[in-house]
Design an enzyme around this catalytic site. Structure first.
Site, PDB file in Angstrom:
ATOM      1  N   LYS A 116       8.935 -72.513 -23.875  1.00 23.26           N
ATOM      2  CA  LYS A 116       7.666 -71.985 -24.364  1.00 23.26           C
ATOM      3  C   LYS A 116       7.449 -72.262 -25.847  1.00 23.26           C
ATOM      4  O   LYS A 116       6.327 -72.519 -26.281  1.00 23.26           O
ATOM      5  CB  LYS A 116       7.591 -70.487 -24.099  1.00 23.26           C
ATOM      6  CG  LYS A 116       7.486 -70.100 -22.627  1.00 23.26           C
ATOM      7  CD  LYS A 116       7.314 -68.606 -22.480  1.00 23.26           C
ATOM      8  CE  LYS A 116       7.083 -68.218 -21.025  1.00 23.26           C
ATOM      9  NZ  LYS A 116       8.248 -68.451 -20.179  1.00 23.26           N
ATOM     10  N   GLU A 200       5.946 -62.765 -29.577  1.00 21.44           N
ATOM     11  CA  GLU A 200       4.513 -62.992 -29.707  1.00 21.44           C
ATOM     12  C   GLU A 200       3.763 -61.696 -29.949  1.00 21.44           C
ATOM     13  O   GLU A 200       4.204 -60.610 -29.542  1.00 21.44           O
ATOM     14  CB  GLU A 200       3.946 -63.614 -28.421  1.00 21.44           C
ATOM     15  CG  GLU A 200       4.318 -65.045 -28.190  1.00 21.44           C
ATOM     16  CD  GLU A 200       3.650 -65.585 -26.931  1.00 21.44           C
ATOM     17  OE1 GLU A 200       3.622 -66.809 -26.793  1.00 21.44           O
ATOM     18  OE2 GLU A 200       3.173 -64.789 -26.111  1.00 21.44           O
ATOM     19  N   HIS A 234       4.752 -57.571 -15.275  1.00 22.48           N
ATOM     20  CA  HIS A 234       4.346 -58.931 -15.656  1.00 22.48           C
ATOM     21  C   HIS A 234       4.314 -59.893 -14.474  1.00 22.48           C
ATOM     22  O   HIS A 234       4.297 -61.105 -14.654  1.00 22.48           O
ATOM     23  CB  HIS A 234       5.262 -59.481 -16.753  1.00 22.48           C
ATOM     24  CG  HIS A 234       5.342 -58.608 -17.967  1.00 22.48           C
ATOM     25  ND1 HIS A 234       4.279 -58.428 -18.814  1.00 22.48           N
ATOM     26  CD2 HIS A 234       6.346 -57.830 -18.452  1.00 22.48           C
ATOM     27  CE1 HIS A 234       4.632 -57.592 -19.786  1.00 22.48           C
ATOM     28  NE2 HIS A 234       5.872 -57.219 -19.586  1.00 22.48           N
ATOM     29  N   ARG A 296       3.779 -76.956 -11.787  1.00 25.97           N
ATOM     30  CA  ARG A 296       4.010 -76.914 -10.348  1.00 25.97           C
ATOM     31  C   ARG A 296       2.792 -76.301  -9.681  1.00 25.97           C
ATOM     32  O   ARG A 296       1.861 -75.854 -10.354  1.00 25.97           O
ATOM     33  CB  ARG A 296       5.239 -76.062 -10.036  1.00 25.97           C
ATOM     34  CG  ARG A 296       5.140 -74.650 -10.656  1.00 25.97           C
ATOM     35  CD  ARG A 296       6.262 -73.751 -10.233  1.00 25.97           C
ATOM     36  NE  ARG A 296       6.345 -72.528 -11.013  1.00 25.97           N
ATOM     37  CZ  ARG A 296       5.582 -71.465 -10.869  1.00 25.97           C
ATOM     38  NH1 ARG A 296       4.623 -71.469  -9.959  1.00 25.97           N
ATOM     39  NH2 ARG A 296       5.735 -70.394 -11.626  1.00 25.97           N
TER      40      ARG A 296
END
Length: 676
Positions: A116, A200, A234, A296
């Site tokens: 990421k 973040e 999440h 994907r």
């Protein structure tokens, strides 16, 4: 060119790929673990190859064995599905080195988006907006803590190699950062083999909106958005397309950003660019940021297929065979609204804990798309994701789609194990969601109202009592001769909690004889059921119901009881508009069960003991963490039910335990002193 493909996956996605491949005239090869030898994807494929083992590491993650299976079966290509090896660039390279075609993006593209932190840096260069945060290589605890302070709480800790909510923690206060970081790293290491994280800024009114992209290695198109804001832990629960409140300007801006992201890495095949959106002031083109790209096919791809009319798996296969993009951007449009609900084997009131067991009944309505890898009689294994199915509906408008989904969930029948069916049915009718006022915190804010019916009603309890006695059909069908009155008493625990927990109800069932106040043999059966909660604090007035059979079904007050009851051992599952699990109480076990009530911490599911947080003799407060159990790819913390002492520890870190295994013995202070 290839005419046979091997699907390197299992469950519903393997079955879904097989359907399209068969329609295209391609041969299919399934692979399977020992546990999955009789699974539906194995039965539906033209050929099947055993990989052995049970866990993913012993089976579906064995890239070398999968490649050899493809060679032996004469398959020219491998479709990875999603999960497992689908985003493993080393596997892609090994497939190509073996002279086979990988149906998906290149290893280079997967690596570009695989971490990421690196992906966000690449997106910034491509002009794609990214969330403020720290994506550096310095993984020192103090550096990460300082970064969180600089960003400003709340923050998200996220595994750089992660996905599916694993290795992710929300931290709202500085004092919680160290524990959350350790937990995130531990989970990330176990799930991905990489403990690195990024930090973040957490958007306080977040919506999760993603764009489906498709490329041919050079050019890319976008197939519009999906809203995936309804999440727990999440992980996505319900997805829909298009996103509620989406404007043409916002759709254009997000679509262009997603295409830039795909073309920046030369993307080939189906992929998803995920954005976090600030929905506090509607959907605005200046308030969305790149989160990650999933290289994907996504679990929720059917909603895009429903609103665009595109078969994304067919597109994957065609591009992998060397064809150009099947459509231009101008060819693509949206039609109607689609909603997908993920049906899981999990215990919602217990915190969405995964459940395992046999599906005694599984029936879907015939007018909706149900993507599933299991049928009645199959088992949900502790080794893999506990998804049972995805239900997908499509309608001209959002309100009509939600109405269709609500009805589909109402008439879906499942028995044998605990599921989130009632939770989903309540969620699609939740007022804010129905109005399109969604964000990622909606489920958490409304969780108490979304857990489904707290207790079955008198009708369900009466039918359960009859089923416990073998009278869920007509009494004559069960072999009872009604020449004299018969009466039984049944005790059941509501909630599937066993004799040590849940609410207990007593049902007295009477079948009058031919001279009794109810009926005569040969003319149908009547049953008088008297229900009373055992706990005096909640008992209230006892309920008396007089039921009768017509055509082998039970009726009450002129209404047919449209419910089904399945029995598996001492467990009953009642399904209808809602579903309930009840345990029949064996009076011979009651004394033994009561002796240990409240003193034993048991494993709620099969799993690995990741950590023991206490030692013998420790005093702990209610809610204190005692142990960490890893199961179904997630960590679950077991806590103290009250202030107490630790009398004995029966498990060790690294132990693999079964559901119900005794882990820690508790004692009150006076009991511990006596023992000493």
């Amino acid at each position: 060119m290839f005419d046979k493909i091997l699907i390197a996956n299992r469950g519903e996605i393997a079955c879904r790929v097989i359907r399209t491949a068969r329609r295209m005239g391609l041969g299919t090869v399934a692979v399977h673990s020992d546990v999955d030898a009789g699974a539906q994807h194995v039965l539906q494929a033209d050929q099947a190859v055993s990989l052995g083992g049970a866990t993913p590491a012993e089976s579906y993650l064995r890239g070398d064995a999968i490649i050899q299976a493809a060679r032996d079966a004469g398959a020219g290509a491998i479709h990875p599905g999603y999960g497992f090896l689908s985003e493993n660039p080393d596997f892609v390279e090994a497939v190509e080195e073996a002279g086979l075609t990988f149906i998906g993006p290149s290893a280079r593209a997967i690596r570009a988006m695989g971490l990421k932190d690196a992906a966000k840096a690449l997106m910034e260069k491509a002009g794609v907006p990214v969330v403020p945060g720290y994506h550096g290589a310095d993984q020192d605890d103090a550096r990460l803590s300082r970064a969180a302070e600089e960003i400003g709480y709340p923050v998200l800790i996220k595994a750089v190699a992660g996905g599916g909510g694993k290795g992710m923690r929300l931290v709202e206060h500085a004092g919680d950062f160290a524990a959350a970081l350790a937990s995130a790293r531990n989970e990330a290491k176990g799930a991905f083999g990489n403990a690195d994280v990024l930090v973040e800024k957490f958007v306080t009114a977040p919506r999760h909106i993603e764009i489906q992209v498709f490329g041919d290695g050079k050019d890319a198109v976008q197939l519009f958005e999906r809203d995936c804001s309804l999440q727990r832990r999440h992980q996505k629960v319900i997805e829909e397309a298009p996103a509620p409140g989406m404007t043409p300007q916002m759709r254009e801006a997000m679509g262009q950003a997603a295409v830039r992201a795909a073309e920046a890495i030369g993307y080939s095949g189906a992929g998803t660019v995920e954005f976090i959106v600030d929905g506090s002031d509607g959907l605005r083109p200046d308030r969305f940021w790149f989160m990650e790209m999933n290289t994907r096919l996504q679990v929720e791809h059917p909603v895009t297929e429903a609103v665009t009319g595109v078969d994304l798996v067919e597109w994957q296969i065609r591009v992998a065979r060397g064809e150009a993009l099947p459509a231009t951007q101008q060819d693509l449009g949206l039609k109607g609204h689609a909603v997908e609900a993920r049906l899981y084997a999990e215990d919602v009131p217990a915190g969405f804990l995964p459940a395992v067991g046999r599906l005694d009944l599984l029936e879907f309505p015939g007018d909706v798309r149900a993507d599933s890898g299991v049928v009645t009689g199959d088992r949900i294994s502790p080794y893999y994701d506990p998804m049972i199915a995805k239900l997908i509906v499509h309608a001209p408008t959002r309100s009509q789609a939600l109405q269709r989904m609500g009805r589909a969930l109402d008439v879906t029948r499942i028995a044998g194990l605990t599921t989130n069916l009632d939770f989903l049915a309540a969620l699609v009718r939740q007022p804010d969601f129905a109005a399109g006022d969604v964000d990622t915190g909606l489920i958490e804010r409304n969780l108490a109202k979304l857990k489904g019916p707290e207790a079955p009603g008198p009708e369900e309890l009466a039918l359960a009592a009859l089923a416990a006695l073998g009278l869920d059909g007509a009494a004559e069908d069960a072999g009872f001769a009604l020449w004299q009155p018969l009466e039984w008493t049944v005790r059941m625990v509501v909630g599937g909690g066993g004799p040590a927990g849940g609410r207990e109800v007593e049902a007295r069932v009477a079948l009058p004889g031919p001279q009794g106040a109810g009926g005569q043999a040969g003319t149908g059966t009547r049953a008088r059921v008297r229900l009373a909660w055992v706990d005096p604090a909640e008992a209230g007035e006892a309920k008396d119901l007089l039921l009768e059979t017509r055509g082998g079904q039970w009726w009450l007050d002129g209404r047919r009881l449209d419910r089904q009851v399945m029995r598996h051992g001492q467990r009953l599952t009642v399904t209808g508009r809602g579903s309930w699990i009840l345990d029949v109480v064996d009076p011979l076990d009651r004394a033994g069960a009561g002796a240990a009530a409240g003193n034993m911490i048991e494993a709620p599911m099969p799993g690995l003991i990741r950590a023991i947080r206490v030692a013998t003799g420790d005093r702990v407060a209610e809610g204190a963490p005692l142990a960490v159990l890893e199961a179904m790819k997630m960590e679950h913390t077991l806590t103290a039910p009250r202030d107490c002492r630790i009398a004995e520890i029966l498990a060790a870190e690294g132990d693999q335990v079964e559901a119900g295994a005794s882990l820690i013995v508790l004692a009150d202070d006076d009991e511990a002193d006596d023992a000493a």
